[in-house]
Each structure stands twice: as structure tokens, then as C-alpha cells.
Enzyme design. Structure first.
Site, PDB file in Angstrom:
ATOM      1  N   ASP A 130      20.229  -5.735  -7.192  1.00  0.00           N
ATOM      2  CA  ASP A 130      18.937  -5.694  -7.477  1.00  0.00           C
ATOM      3  C   ASP A 130      18.577  -4.959  -8.774  1.00  0.00           C
ATOM      4  O   ASP A 130      19.128  -3.812  -8.715  1.00  0.00           O
ATOM      5  CB  ASP A 130      17.954  -5.308  -6.219  1.00  0.00           C
ATOM      6  CG  ASP A 130      16.687  -5.660  -6.394  1.00  0.00           C
ATOM      7  OD1 ASP A 130      16.258  -6.637  -7.071  1.00  0.00           O
ATOM      8  OD2 ASP A 130      15.604  -5.018  -5.751  1.00  0.00           O
ATOM      9  N   TYR A 132      15.821  -3.677 -11.729  1.00  0.00           N
ATOM     10  CA  TYR A 132      14.454  -3.098 -11.759  1.00  0.00           C
ATOM     11  C   TYR A 132      13.799  -3.326 -13.427  1.00  0.00           C
ATOM     12  O   TYR A 132      13.359  -2.424 -14.093  1.00  0.00           O
ATOM     13  CB  TYR A 132      14.714  -1.313 -11.956  1.00  0.00           C
ATOM     14  CG  TYR A 132      13.433  -0.642 -11.386  1.00  0.00           C
ATOM     15  CD1 TYR A 132      12.608  -0.980 -10.370  1.00  0.00           C
ATOM     16  CD2 TYR A 132      13.282   0.731 -12.103  1.00  0.00           C
ATOM     17  CE1 TYR A 132      11.699  -0.201  -9.941  1.00  0.00           C
ATOM     18  CE2 TYR A 132      12.077   1.514 -11.490  1.00  0.00           C
ATOM     19  CZ  TYR A 132      11.307   1.016 -10.523  1.00  0.00           C
ATOM     20  OH  TYR A 132      10.293   2.077  -9.967  1.00  0.00           O
ATOM     21  N   ARG A 146       5.720  10.595 -10.558  1.00  0.00           N
ATOM     22  CA  ARG A 146       5.871  11.300 -11.525  1.00  0.00           C
ATOM     23  C   ARG A 146       4.556  11.128 -12.404  1.00  0.00           C
ATOM     24  O   ARG A 146       4.988  10.597 -13.483  1.00  0.00           O
ATOM     25  CB  ARG A 146       7.056  11.340 -12.215  1.00  0.00           C
ATOM     26  CG  ARG A 146       8.382  11.539 -11.465  1.00  0.00           C
ATOM     27  CD  ARG A 146       9.783  11.335 -12.213  1.00  0.00           C
ATOM     28  NE  ARG A 146       9.733   9.647 -12.627  1.00  0.00           N
ATOM     29  CZ  ARG A 146      10.146   8.827 -12.077  1.00  0.00           C
ATOM     30  NH1 ARG A 146      10.639   8.992 -10.644  1.00  0.00           N
ATOM     31  NH2 ARG A 146      10.196   7.533 -12.387  1.00  0.00           N
ATOM     32  N   GLU A 202       8.176  -7.302  -2.188  1.00  0.00           N
ATOM     33  CA  GLU A 202       8.447  -7.347  -3.739  1.00  0.00           C
ATOM     34  C   GLU A 202       8.775  -8.547  -4.362  1.00  0.00           C
ATOM     35  O   GLU A 202       9.446  -9.571  -3.591  1.00  0.00           O
ATOM     36  CB  GLU A 202       9.610  -6.357  -4.190  1.00  0.00           C
ATOM     37  CG  GLU A 202       9.406  -4.792  -3.769  1.00  0.00           C
ATOM     38  CD  GLU A 202      10.435  -4.077  -4.308  1.00  0.00           C
ATOM     39  OE1 GLU A 202      10.036  -2.810  -4.684  1.00  0.00           O
ATOM     40  OE2 GLU A 202      11.488  -4.293  -4.594  1.00  0.00           O
ATOM     41  N   ASP A 236      12.666  -8.846  -1.828  1.00  0.00           N
ATOM     42  CA  ASP A 236      12.999  -7.813  -1.589  1.00  0.00           C
ATOM     43  C   ASP A 236      12.274  -7.015  -0.550  1.00  0.00           C
ATOM     44  O   ASP A 236      11.658  -5.867  -0.944  1.00  0.00           O
ATOM     45  CB  ASP A 236      13.360  -6.858  -2.833  1.00  0.00           C
ATOM     46  CG  ASP A 236      14.706  -5.827  -2.449  1.00  0.00           C
ATOM     47  OD1 ASP A 236      15.334  -5.887  -1.576  1.00  0.00           O
ATOM     48  OD2 ASP A 236      14.412  -4.697  -3.378  1.00  0.00           O
ATOM     49  N   ARG A 240       9.145   1.621   2.580  1.00  0.00           N
ATOM     50  CA  ARG A 240       8.622   2.711   1.659  1.00  0.00           C
ATOM     51  C   ARG A 240       8.686   4.124   2.230  1.00  0.00           C
ATOM     52  O   ARG A 240       9.278   4.990   1.340  1.00  0.00           O
ATOM     53  CB  ARG A 240       7.264   2.530   1.127  1.00  0.00           C
ATOM     54  CG  ARG A 240       6.896   0.988   0.242  1.00  0.00           C
ATOM     55  CD  ARG A 240       7.987   1.011  -0.821  1.00  0.00           C
ATOM     56  NE  ARG A 240       7.572  -0.176  -1.567  1.00  0.00           N
ATOM     57  CZ  ARG A 240       8.189  -0.854  -2.527  1.00  0.00           C
ATOM     58  NH1 ARG A 240       9.304  -0.151  -2.864  1.00  0.00           N
ATOM     59  NH2 ARG A 240       7.632  -1.911  -3.002  1.00  0.00           N
ATOM     60  N   GLN A 243      12.695   4.682   2.108  1.00  0.00           N
ATOM     61  CA  GLN A 243      12.900   4.939   0.920  1.00  0.00           C
ATOM     62  C   GLN A 243      12.579   6.162   0.149  1.00  0.00           C
ATOM     63  O   GLN A 243      13.317   6.926  -0.433  1.00  0.00           O
ATOM     64  CB  GLN A 243      12.387   3.686  -0.036  1.00  0.00           C
ATOM     65  CG  GLN A 243      12.702   3.529  -1.559  1.00  0.00           C
ATOM     66  CD  GLN A 243      11.972   2.621  -2.212  1.00  0.00           C
ATOM     67  OE1 GLN A 243      11.317   1.773  -1.702  1.00  0.00           O
ATOM     68  NE2 GLN A 243      12.354   2.413  -3.416  1.00  0.00           N
ATOM     69  N   TYR A 247      15.868   8.213  -1.268  1.00  0.00           N
ATOM     70  CA  TYR A 247      16.326   7.513  -2.483  1.00  0.00           C
ATOM     71  C   TYR A 247      16.832   8.522  -3.534  1.00  0.00           C
ATOM     72  O   TYR A 247      17.618   8.252  -4.464  1.00  0.00           O
ATOM     73  CB  TYR A 247      15.135   6.640  -3.023  1.00  0.00           C
ATOM     74  CG  TYR A 247      14.213   7.512  -3.693  1.00  0.00           C
ATOM     75  CD1 TYR A 247      14.276   7.578  -5.288  1.00  0.00           C
ATOM     76  CD2 TYR A 247      13.289   8.409  -3.120  1.00  0.00           C
ATOM     77  CE1 TYR A 247      13.617   8.144  -5.918  1.00  0.00           C
ATOM     78  CE2 TYR A 247      12.274   9.055  -4.119  1.00  0.00           C
ATOM     79  CZ  TYR A 247      12.328   9.148  -5.291  1.00  0.00           C
ATOM     80  OH  TYR A 247      11.459   9.712  -6.179  1.00  0.00           O
ATOM     81  N   LYS A 256      16.155  -0.955   2.056  1.00  0.00           N
ATOM     82  CA  LYS A 256      16.311  -2.070   1.493  1.00  0.00           C
ATOM     83  C   LYS A 256      17.198  -3.263   2.193  1.00  0.00           C
ATOM     84  O   LYS A 256      17.421  -4.375   1.825  1.00  0.00           O
ATOM     85  CB  LYS A 256      16.776  -1.804  -0.076  1.00  0.00           C
ATOM     86  CG  LYS A 256      15.695  -1.161  -0.868  1.00  0.00           C
ATOM     87  CD  LYS A 256      14.688  -1.934  -1.323  1.00  0.00           C
ATOM     88  CE  LYS A 256      13.780  -1.180  -2.438  1.00  0.00           C
ATOM     89  NZ  LYS A 256      12.677  -2.295  -3.065  1.00  0.00           N
ATOM     90  N   GLU A 377       1.948  -0.911  -5.193  1.00  0.00           N
ATOM     91  CA  GLU A 377       1.022  -0.682  -6.338  1.00  0.00           C
ATOM     92  C   GLU A 377      -0.464  -0.980  -5.788  1.00  0.00           C
ATOM     93  O   GLU A 377      -1.232  -0.361  -6.411  1.00  0.00           O
ATOM     94  CB  GLU A 377       1.528  -1.882  -7.313  1.00  0.00           C
ATOM     95  CG  GLU A 377       2.814  -1.444  -7.746  1.00  0.00           C
ATOM     96  CD  GLU A 377       3.618  -2.743  -8.595  1.00  0.00           C
ATOM     97  OE1 GLU A 377       3.009  -2.851  -9.771  1.00  0.00           O
ATOM     98  OE2 GLU A 377       4.473  -3.515  -7.910  1.00  0.00           O
TER      99      GLU A 377
END
Length: 430
Positions: A130, A132, A146, A202, A236, A240, A243, A247, A256, A377
Site C-alpha cells: 500500500d 501513500y 504535525r 480509505e 484499506d 485509527r 494506528q 505506527y 491495517k 479527514e
């Protein structure tokens, strides 16, 4: 002289079909009650049975590797065929199903109603990677994590990816069980284990690898597109909260690996040729990709114009007969890297790719607020709940929710072709 390609089919349901007109002819693996899985081709509301076509001699004269490959219960061998052999097969299908086909009586006997067919995974997947490559998704998620540096310094130099779990790939329609895992709730110092509270989808494009490469030999960027057999839709599923805890420093793992859903039909690279377009120019100041990732022809023709859509059908909507609600409409042109660049990068270290390997594009969100390809999102990490037309709200997916992905291409003179649906309904955790 090469015969002209027919523009219409004698299969009535193929006329104006939004997904499977004559110009598409995607391949998949289907079965019926009591039958073994075998290769089929979608045409309108029907499935053309390749085993029956072989038995009736309708494929005589095609390369032997093609005849052998379409007699099997997966598409791995077909993906491994040379590109010209796969093209010859497509041309035969176009003339078998075209309006002036002389053998339509024989071909009609090979058709099954799609509603009576069960679909399976198109290929036996040995490896699933997978990526990105959706920069809008990467930027939004990065801002959440961030705010001062959404994209890490390597993002615009190297296609980011991770190895997923091939054993949990499933075709459209198979329910997804809410996974359990380790997470650390907000405000707590110690982690807990339990069902995810932040289940997400996703919106991605799946990329099927055709011919592979020998171990130790990289695939040059100028040849990389030749190693792609076709495309599908890919969800996918993501936990969260799991994750977010696991991660760092190595990336996703249990968040995942519990399941990934695929649309069952493989839309071939040949069928998508009319929908190729130039890769979007890089913004001023972005670095020039390293030489092994750059090819002028790929930049001019290596992107695909595929409209992508995600919808949500809740249990409340289902019981009241309400339609699914659209969550997002995006486009595969939002990929920061071309498919050829993904293939070239994956093999630059000598990694061996096999026929039937699968790539995910990464979440393909667009720049607009209505183009977000994940609830992470849409709800800004759950901080801005989504109000649905049914009166319900969602931060993340609830049990009974069903995600539906669709993809479609449009071009003058051809109309539209599509991928069919990629569906998955959430079941409670065990």
C-alpha cells in the site's frame, strides 16, 4: 488489414451501461451454485464464461499462453501473459461481442446473468503493498499530526509505502469485522486492548501487476507501465486509534492488516488507454524526482482520469429504505506519483514482483472539502462530527455501516466505463 473495432455490442444490456459497455470488458473470477470458480468477462448485465467459450472453440487461434491462462481459476497466469497476447485476447472479445459478430448464437450460450454469479478475488495475491501517493490526504493527515510540518522531508523525493497483509484481502460484499487491538486512549498513560472506536475507510485505486521481474533486476521507469495488467477499487479499512499508538517508528501493522476490500473486476490497462492523461505538474519549489523515477513519456501520459466516489449506507438508512449518502468525490489525478513511478521504485532495490501482486495507491483525496477520501479527514480526526441527511452523526464508522466505493471514466466518443462497486459492511467485534 486489421479489422475495425466495433463500437456497439449485440448484448442489449451493454448499451449505455455506466460500467460495463463493450469498450470495457473487465476480467474477474466468478462461480455459480455448485460450480468451480472460473474466468469471466463483464459485458452489460452479463458475465461471459471463458470456460464455455473455450469448450465451444470460440477462442481458437489465440496464443497458447492465453488459452491456458483463461482456463484457470485465477487471473495470475493471464496477468503473466505478454502484453501483445493480452491485447489479442481483448480484440477477440471485442469482435465476439460486437454488433456484427457472426457467432453470436454460440457466444450467447456462454452468457450468464451477473445477478446469478458470485464473485471472488481476481488473483491469488502473494504480496500486497500500500502506497501513500495521494498528496492531499497525506497533507491533511500530516496537518492533524504535525501542524507545522505536514509532509515529512522525504515525501516529495520517494514514493512512500508499506507492505500490507495479502491474506486478508477480500472481494466486494464480504463483511468486515470490527477489529480489536492495542491503543492508548486520550489522557491515559497506559494502553488498553479492545475493539477499535475509530474505524475508518480509505478510498483507493488498486493496481494489479502483470509480468514480474527477476530477483535483483530493477524495472526501468520507461518500461514500468508494461508491467501493469489492470486496476480495481480498494478500501484499506483502518483502525485509527490502533494506528495512532502503533505506527511509530515502523508504520501501520494491526491497524491495517485485519481486512482490505477489493472490487472484483479488473479493468485492463488497454481499456483505460483512452482515459490516460498528463501527470499534474509539480508545484514550484518541489524537487525534481531522481533519474530512476523520471520519464518524459510517463509524465505526458502516465496519469489516469478516473472519478472516484465514496458513499455511506447506515443501518438506519437501510431499514427505512433511504439511499446511501455520498461522502466524497475525488479523482485518481490526485496521485502525486504515477503508477509507473510506483512500480519502478518498488523494484529499484531488486525486489521481485510477481504476476498478481497488488498495489494500493494510497487514499486519493482531492483538494476540496467534499473530496476527502477518509473519515479521518472529513471529521478532522473526529473533532468535527459529520451530520448526515438522515439526522445521524458520524465521527468514525458504526456497526452496521456500509461503505460503497465507485469509480468511473468518461471520454468523448466512448462514453463511460466503470469498475463496479466495492462494498463492505461493518460487523460488531467478537
Amino acid at each position: 488489414m486489421k479489422p475495425a473495432t466495433p463500437s456497439r455490442s449485440w448484448v442489449e444490456s451493454a448499451h449505455e451501461h455506466p460500467d460495463f459497455p463493450l469498450h470495457n470488458l473487465p476480467l474477474g473470477i466468478f462461480s455459480q451454485a455448485g460450480s468451480v470458480p472460473r474466468v469471466g468477462v463483464a459485458i452489460g448485465d452479463c458475465v461471459l464464461d471463458m470456460a464455455e467459450a473455450l469448450a465451444r472453440g470460440l477462442l481458437q487461434g489465440l496464443p497458447e499462453e492465453v488459452l491456458e491462462s483463461v482456463s484457470q481459476g485465477s487471473l495470475n497466469a493471464f496477468f503473466a501473459c505478454a502484453a501483445d497476447a493480452r491485447s489479442a485476447f481483448r480484440q477477440r472479445l471485442l469482435h465476439m461481442l460486437g454488433k456484427d459478430a457472426p457467432s453470436r448464437v454460440e457466444v450467447r450460450a456462454c452468457l450468464h446473468q451477473a445477478r446469478h454469479c458470485d464473485m471472488h478475488l481476481p488473483a491469488k495475491v502473494g504480496d500486497y503493498t500500500d502506497f501513500y501517493a495521494g498528496i492531499e490526504h497525506a497533507t491533511r493527515v500530516g496537518k492533524h499530526l504535525r501542524p507545522d510540518a505536514p509532509l515529512l522531508p522525504n515525501y516529495k523525493y520517494v514514493p512512500i509505502g508499506y507492505h500490507g497483509r495479502a491474506s486478508t484481502l477480500r472481494p466486494s460484499g464480504v463483511p468486515v469485522r470490527r477489529p480489536k487491538g492495542q491503543m492508548r486512549p486520550s489522557g491515559q498513560h497506559e494502553p488498553i486492548v479492545g475493539p477499535t472506536q475509530k474505524l475508518d475507510f480509505e478510498l483507493e485505486l488498486g493496481i494489479w501487476i502483470g509480468q514480474g521481474n527477476p530477483l535483483g533486476e530493477a524495472i526501468p521507469i520507461g518500461q514500468a507501465a508494461e508491467h501493469v495488467a489492470g486496476f480495481c477499487l480498494l478500501n484499506d479499512w483502518s483502525a485509527r486509534d490502533i494506528q495512532g499508538w502503533e505506527y511509530q517508528p515502523l508504520g501501520p501493522f494491526l491497524s491495517k492488516s485485519f481486512m482490505t476490500t477489493l472490487s472484483p473486476w479488473v479493468v485492463t490497462a488497454q481499456a483505460l488507454a483512452p482515459f490516460r492523461c498528463a501527470q499534474a505538474p509539480r508545484p514550484p519549489g518541489d524537487p525534481q524526482p531522481l533519474a530512476y523515477l523520471w520519464d518524459d513519456h510517463d509524465q505526458a501520459t502516465g496519469a489516469l482520469d478516473i472519478e472516484l466516489e465514496a458513499l455511506l449506507l447506515t443501518e438506519h438508512m437501510r431499514t427505512r429504505g433511504l439511499p446511501a449518502e455520498r461522502l466524497a468525490v475525488s479523482n485518481s489525478r490526485c496521485m502525486y506519483w504515477t503508477v509507473a513511478q510506483l512500480v519502478s521504485h518498488h523494484s529499484v532495490n531488486g525486489c521481485q514482483l510477481h504476476s498478481g501482486d497488488l498495489f494500493g495507491s494510497g487514499t486519493l483525496s482531492g483538494p476540496g472539502a467534499d473530496q476527502c477520501g477518509s473519515l479521518l479527514e472529513i471529521t478532522q480526526g473526529g473533532s468535527q462530527p459529520l451530520l448526515l441527511a438522515s439526522g445521524e452523526t458520524r465521527q468514525f464508522l458504526a456497526d452496521g455501516d456500509e461503505i460503497i466505493l465507485r469509480g468511473r471514466c468518461h471520454a468523448n466518443g466512448i462514453g463511460s466505463i466503470g469498475f463496479g462497486e466495492c462494498r463492505g459492511r461493518v460487523l460488531p467485534a467478537l
